[in-house]
Write a protein that holds these residues in place. Structure first.
Motif, short mmCIF file in Angstrom:
data_model
loop_
_atom_site.label_atom_id
_atom_site.label_comp_id
_atom_site.label_asym_id
_atom_site.label_seq_id
_atom_site.Cartn_x
_atom_site.Cartn_y
_atom_site.Cartn_z
N THR A 1 43.34 20.31 51.65
CA THR A 1 42.49 21.30 52.28
C THR A 1 41.29 21.64 51.41
OG1 THR A 1 42.41 23.56 53.16
CG2 THR A 1 43.90 23.16 51.31
N LEU A 2 40.21 22.06 52.04
CA LEU A 2 39.07 22.58 51.30
C LEU A 2 39.31 24.01 50.85
CD1 LEU A 2 36.17 21.26 53.60
CD2 LEU A 2 36.99 20.27 51.45
N ALA A 3 40.27 24.68 51.49
CA ALA A 3 40.60 26.07 51.16
C ALA A 3 41.62 26.09 50.02
CB ALA A 3 41.15 26.79 52.38
N LYS A 4 41.14 25.65 48.86
CA LYS A 4 42.02 25.52 47.69
C LYS A 4 41.19 25.86 46.46
CE LYS A 4 43.58 21.36 47.09
NZ LYS A 4 44.47 20.19 47.28
N VAL A 5 41.73 26.72 45.58
CA VAL A 5 40.91 27.22 44.47
C VAL A 5 41.67 27.19 43.14
CG1 VAL A 5 39.43 28.67 45.92
CG2 VAL A 5 41.60 29.59 45.09
N ASN A 6 42.43 26.14 42.91
CA ASN A 6 43.19 26.03 41.66
C ASN A 6 42.35 25.35 40.58
OD1 ASN A 6 43.24 23.63 43.10
ND2 ASN A 6 45.33 23.08 42.48
N TYR A 7 41.13 25.85 40.40
CA TYR A 7 40.20 25.29 39.43
C TYR A 7 39.27 26.41 38.94
CZ TYR A 7 37.21 25.36 43.58
OH TYR A 7 36.52 25.76 44.71
N PRO A 8 38.69 26.23 37.72
CA PRO A 8 37.72 27.23 37.24
C PRO A 8 36.46 27.21 38.12
CG PRO A 8 38.51 25.80 35.47
CD PRO A 8 38.94 25.17 36.75
N PRO A 9 35.77 28.34 38.22
CA PRO A 9 35.97 29.59 37.48
C PRO A 9 36.99 30.55 38.11
CG PRO A 9 34.01 29.79 38.82
CD PRO A 9 34.51 28.38 39.01
N TYR A 10 37.68 30.14 39.18
CA TYR A 10 38.74 31.01 39.72
C TYR A 10 39.76 31.27 38.62
CZ TYR A 10 36.77 30.39 44.35
OH TYR A 10 35.91 30.43 45.42
N GLY A 11 40.26 32.51 38.58
CA GLY A 11 41.26 32.87 37.59
C GLY A 11 40.72 33.10 36.20
N ILE A 12 39.40 33.21 36.05
CA ILE A 12 38.81 33.39 34.72
C ILE A 12 39.32 34.65 34.04
CG2 ILE A 12 36.75 34.57 35.61
CD1 ILE A 12 35.14 33.15 33.42
N ASP A 13 39.69 35.66 34.85
CA ASP A 13 40.21 36.92 34.30
C ASP A 13 41.70 37.10 34.56
OD1 ASP A 13 37.65 37.95 33.35
OD2 ASP A 13 37.12 38.11 35.47
N TYR A 14 42.37 36.03 34.96
CA TYR A 14 43.81 36.10 35.20
C TYR A 14 44.52 35.48 34.00
CZ TYR A 14 48.11 36.30 37.93
OH TYR A 14 49.37 36.62 38.40
N PRO A 15 45.60 36.08 33.51
CA PRO A 15 46.24 35.59 32.28
C PRO A 15 46.61 34.11 32.32
CG PRO A 15 47.13 37.73 32.86
CD PRO A 15 46.23 37.33 34.00
N GLN A 16 47.06 33.61 33.49
CA GLN A 16 47.46 32.22 33.60
C GLN A 16 46.31 31.30 34.02
OE1 GLN A 16 49.70 34.74 34.97
NE2 GLN A 16 50.58 34.55 32.93
N GLY A 17 45.11 31.84 34.13
CA GLY A 17 43.98 31.02 34.55
C GLY A 17 44.01 30.76 36.04
N PRO A 18 43.45 29.64 36.51
CA PRO A 18 43.43 29.33 37.94
C PRO A 18 44.84 29.10 38.47
CG PRO A 18 41.83 27.99 36.74
CD PRO A 18 42.72 28.63 35.71
N THR A 19 45.24 29.90 39.46
CA THR A 19 46.58 29.81 40.03
C THR A 19 46.58 29.49 41.51
OG1 THR A 19 46.54 32.18 40.49
CG2 THR A 19 47.53 31.49 38.39
N GLY A 20 45.39 29.52 42.12
CA GLY A 20 45.30 29.41 43.57
C GLY A 20 44.92 30.72 44.21
N ARG A 21 44.74 31.77 43.40
CA ARG A 21 44.25 33.04 43.92
C ARG A 21 42.74 32.94 44.16
NH1 ARG A 21 48.65 34.20 40.86
NH2 ARG A 21 49.89 36.03 41.44
N PHE A 22 42.28 33.45 45.29
CA PHE A 22 40.88 33.36 45.66
C PHE A 22 40.12 34.54 45.04
CE2 PHE A 22 42.98 30.58 48.50
CZ PHE A 22 42.06 29.72 49.08
N SER A 23 40.14 34.58 43.71
CA SER A 23 39.54 35.70 42.98
C SER A 23 39.33 35.29 41.54
CB SER A 23 40.47 36.93 43.04
OG SER A 23 39.99 37.98 42.24
N ASN A 24 38.57 36.12 40.80
CA ASN A 24 38.46 35.90 39.37
C ASN A 24 39.71 36.35 38.64
OD1 ASN A 24 37.36 38.55 40.23
ND2 ASN A 24 37.17 38.94 38.03
N GLY A 25 40.53 37.17 39.29
CA GLY A 25 41.76 37.68 38.67
C GLY A 25 42.81 37.97 39.71
N LYS A 26 43.30 39.20 39.71
CA LYS A 26 44.35 39.59 40.65
C LYS A 26 43.80 39.66 42.07
CE LYS A 26 46.51 42.53 37.14
NZ LYS A 26 46.77 43.94 36.74
N ASN A 27 44.69 39.39 43.04
CA ASN A 27 44.32 39.70 44.42
C ASN A 27 44.96 41.03 44.81
OD1 ASN A 27 47.01 39.21 45.35
ND2 ASN A 27 46.56 37.05 45.76
#
Length: 342
Positions: A38-64
């Motif tokens: 899918t194109l709706a996938k965000v397990n890459y930087p810069p997603y997760g830049i502020d999340y402890p585990q980095g890119p996790t698939g959350r559509f945010s810079n950190g927590k959702n």
């Protein structure tokens, strides 16, 4: 608001409910789409830049928003995605949300694979069977499930990736905005009652936010009459929200052994935020961050992380608001803190 957040995040040593089940779209997805074509996938930087585990698939810079709500409810760690939830961890809840998903099955098909709400309900049935096996009885599983909170935050894509894409979907030709809201709510009601018949008793049903104010909507559709937003899109989802509030009243009146509440998590006023542009550089589609791009430096000042999704800063405000607001226009008849006590 910051002090409230600190207090709420620190006072809960034991979860207020035994488990928290999450259904929805990219606003809640914490990794279910990572394994999908899918194109709706965000397990890459810069997603997760502020999340402890980095890119996790959350559509945010950190927590959702669901991470924040789970914290407020006292859970010591995030609710795991269905895609990799295993063992006794599922007794605390599962996150089924999927980027691109909608109430309607065809919603989001233009971006590729996604887990529609009907499919999420099927996945939940699988989880129920596993819980019954862990607890060694269906009765014990039913008792546990009746005490849990079920959050459903879905519907945005039924507009963004369906109704407002007339070149790909017929819905806007078939239905007026009023008719479409009614059709969506009718299907949504059946899906909610499916959950109820599978043991759910505490429901939080989330309103759709102002999709016409996102950088994507403004850049793609333009604005009129000096408005900062695409007004016809906001008016369309407001029809859905009004119908959703009516549905909550109807369900509470007709189902005596369950509690339903309407939550508008973005009903607060946030001042001092940049609202007219995204924090990251967006791709040609205007919705997601360019892979490995460098985002804005002060992410705490932006409303939108990418073209459509909030930053962690807004998610914290929204999660705290959904949990504790006393505004009956934004949480009716309960906020999430009160729902936990029902």
């Amino acid at each position: 608001m910051a002090l409230l957040s600190l207090i709420l995040h620190c006072i809960h040593a034991v979860p207020q409910v035994p488990c928290y089940f999450i259904f929805g779209d990219s606003l809640s997805d914490d990794g279910n789409n990572n394994y999908l074509p899918t194109l709706a996938k965000v397990n890459y930087p810069p997603y997760g830049i502020d999340y402890p585990q980095g890119p996790t698939g959350r559509f945010s810079n950190g927590k959702n928003i669901q991470d924040v709500i789970a914290e407020n409810l006292g859970f010591p760690s995030p609710i795991p995605p269905f895609a990799n939830a295993t063992g006794n961890a599922i007794l605390k809840g599962v996150n089924y949300a999927s980027g691109g998903a909608g109430i309607r099955f065809e919603t989001g098909e233009t971006v590729g694979a996604r887990i529609s709400l009907d499919m999420q309900l099927t996945n939940h049935a699988i989880t129920i069977s596993k819980i019954a096996a862990i607890l060694l009885s269906n009765e014990s599983a039913s008792d546990l499930l009746s005490k849990c909170i079920y959050t459903i935050d879905i519907g945005s894509n039924d507009y963004i990736l369906n109704y407002f894409l007339p070149q790909f979907y017929p819905t806007s030709h078939q239905y007026t905005p009023q008719q479409y809201a009614k059709v969506l709510i009718q299907q949504y009601s059946r899906q909610i009652q499916n959950l109820y018949h599978n043991g759910a008793k505490k429901f939080a049903l989330f309103a759709i936010g102002y999709i016409g104010c996102t950088p994507y909507a403004v850049a793609t559709y333009g604005t009129k009459n000096g408005s900062a937003c695409v007004d016809d899109q906001n008016q369309a989802v407001q029809l859905f929200n009004e119908a959703l509030l009516s549905l909550v009243n109807e369900l509470n009146n007709n189902i005596s052994d369950a509690k339903f509440t309407y939550i508008n998590p973005y009903g607060f006023t946030a001042t001092g935020f940049v609202t007219n542009s995204s924090c990251c550089e967006v791709d040609n589609g205007g919705q997601l961050c360019v892979r490995n791009s460098v985002p804005c430096s002060d992410r705490s000042k932006y409303t939108y992380w990418d073209g459509v999704h909030p930053t962690q800063a807004i998610n914290i405000l929204a999660g705290d608001f959904a949990y504790a607001t006393t505004s009956t226009s934004n949480a009716y008849p309960f906020n999430l803190q009160s729902l936990a006590l029902q």
